[in-house]
Write an enzyme that holds these catalytic residues in place. Sequence first.
Site, mmCIF file in Angstrom:
data_model
loop_
_atom_site.group_PDB
_atom_site.id
_atom_site.type_symbol
_atom_site.label_atom_id
_atom_site.label_comp_id
_atom_site.label_asym_id
_atom_site.label_seq_id
_atom_site.Cartn_x
_atom_site.Cartn_y
_atom_site.Cartn_z
ATOM 1 N N ARG A 1 1.070 -1.146 -0.069
ATOM 2 C CA ARG A 1 -0.168 -0.088 0.087
ATOM 3 C C ARG A 1 0.914 1.325 -0.154
ATOM 4 O O ARG A 1 0.376 2.307 -0.282
ATOM 5 C CB ARG A 1 -0.983 -0.148 1.057
ATOM 6 C CG ARG A 1 -2.266 0.695 0.963
ATOM 7 C CD ARG A 1 -3.266 0.880 2.031
ATOM 8 N NE ARG A 1 -3.037 1.084 3.249
ATOM 9 C CZ ARG A 1 -2.698 0.159 4.376
ATOM 10 N NH1 ARG A 1 -3.012 -1.123 4.349
ATOM 11 N NH2 ARG A 1 -2.504 0.715 5.612
ATOM 12 N N ASP B 1 -7.755 21.988 -8.949
ATOM 13 C CA ASP B 1 -7.911 21.056 -9.986
ATOM 14 C C ASP B 1 -7.332 21.216 -11.230
ATOM 15 O O ASP B 1 -7.613 22.181 -11.804
ATOM 16 C CB ASP B 1 -9.395 20.600 -10.202
ATOM 17 C CG ASP B 1 -9.605 19.553 -11.182
ATOM 18 O OD1 ASP B 1 -8.765 19.064 -11.867
ATOM 19 O OD2 ASP B 1 -10.818 18.760 -10.885
ATOM 20 N N LYS C 1 -7.530 11.456 -17.385
ATOM 21 C CA LYS C 1 -7.657 12.338 -18.815
ATOM 22 C C LYS C 1 -6.378 12.362 -19.521
ATOM 23 O O LYS C 1 -6.021 11.268 -20.309
ATOM 24 C CB LYS C 1 -8.043 13.658 -18.325
ATOM 25 C CG LYS C 1 -9.047 13.941 -17.278
ATOM 26 C CD LYS C 1 -10.515 13.092 -17.868
ATOM 27 C CE LYS C 1 -11.625 13.296 -16.688
ATOM 28 N NZ LYS C 1 -12.552 12.302 -17.014
ATOM 29 N N TYR D 1 -16.220 20.578 -10.918
ATOM 30 C CA TYR D 1 -16.347 19.323 -11.546
ATOM 31 C C TYR D 1 -17.783 18.714 -10.680
ATOM 32 O O TYR D 1 -17.588 18.950 -9.555
ATOM 33 C CB TYR D 1 -15.367 18.439 -11.789
ATOM 34 C CG TYR D 1 -15.497 16.732 -11.800
ATOM 35 C CD1 TYR D 1 -16.039 16.746 -13.394
ATOM 36 C CD2 TYR D 1 -15.264 15.930 -10.943
ATOM 37 C CE1 TYR D 1 -16.284 15.349 -13.574
ATOM 38 C CE2 TYR D 1 -15.350 14.710 -11.113
ATOM 39 C CZ TYR D 1 -16.045 14.442 -12.432
ATOM 40 O OH TYR D 1 -16.329 13.184 -12.770
#
Length: 400
Positions: free
Chosen positions: A57, A182, A207, A110
């Site tokens: 992790r 962002d 993206k 968003y």
Amino acid sequence: MSESKTTKFVTAGRDKKWTKGVVNPPVQRASTVVFNTVAEKQHATINRANKTLFYGRRGTTTHFAFQDAMTEIEGGAGCALYPCGTAAISNSILSFVETGDHILMVDTCYEPTRDFCDKILKKMGIETTYYDPVIGAGIRELIRPNTKILFLESPGSITMEVQDVPTMTRVAHEHDVIVMLDNTWSAGVGFSPFDFGVDISIQAATKYIIGHSDVMLGTAVANEKCWDQLREQSYLMGQCVSPDDAYLGLRGIRTLELRLKQHAANSLTVANWLQSRPEVDHVRHPALETCPGSEYFHRDFSCGNGLFSFVLKTTCPQATTALLDGMKHFSMGYSWGGFESLILANEPKSFHSLRTVANPNFEGTLIRLHIGLEDTDDLIADLAAGLERYNSVLQEKLHV
Ligand SMILES: Cc1ncc(COP(=O)(O)O)c(C=O)c1O
């Protein structure tokens, strides 16, 4: 001499520690990391937050290479990885707030970011105030003694308003408020957030970094001030990604700047053509002055991308459906940033639930395009045919 950013897209994250002598780091899959001596185990435990193999992790060498690359390109002190952009946003915010705090969120964020504030932060007793994306220094009036975070997204989702980032970060820092951005739209190519005072730069790597529409991934690069807290709190919330996805993120970085420049050139060609169409009221492309805040785009950005919107003069759902249904190169999809072109329509009334303080002042249907890497002549021909279908339905309705 420090190397140029273009060179960094090729060299970043390629330390021999991670690549083991080949060009790309191997995909190192692991949950368990094994130690043969107590000393080795102790060393790993002490250095577990510092790119040392400890437990899956905490990451493997593939993750470390991708994290190094993101940090070199964006310019912070470290990069935390998340299974998607939404997780990067929510965990970055959660890492810095507690009950009773207040955050400032841009009204053009968003949609799931807004939902996170309204449905999760609210339940935890953390208040959100939405602000107009072009408020600039006026943000000062909204800062309260308990304001912890100023969250920016520039350009804004769907309506594309570009923010005055340096002015806003200056005001925020005067009040000890952490600034998060962002930064998905610039992909860290055309905008360097740390040069403009941002503390944490977040991306939906889903993206442009991935760039091929086939992986979900999120990143948050933090400066020295915020890195330890972001890393440890995100770790405690269980945030991690598969080494295969980290590998694909790293591979995407190699062609990121090149792809973005082509997307940007293509999108400007299409945007300019749309400006000449009689059906179009205005084009919301950050490089064009019909887009709110385009002066900040020209001042602060060195490159655009493929994503922008345009607004039609009219609203006619049947005509819009005719336009959308017959497209050849543009598919409808709730994403962007891949090599392919995409199209989505928003009726003006849909903004009633998406905006609370900065309702856009136009009346026609908004169409958001993602311009891919196809030949722009083909894309323009496709849009021209779509607008003809749109006009035919409008004409039919006029003559009924
Ligand atoms: C600006 C922006 N930020 C964040 C996200 C969320 O990314 P993800 O879909 O990887 O959760 C998106 C997705 O469309 C986006 O457009």
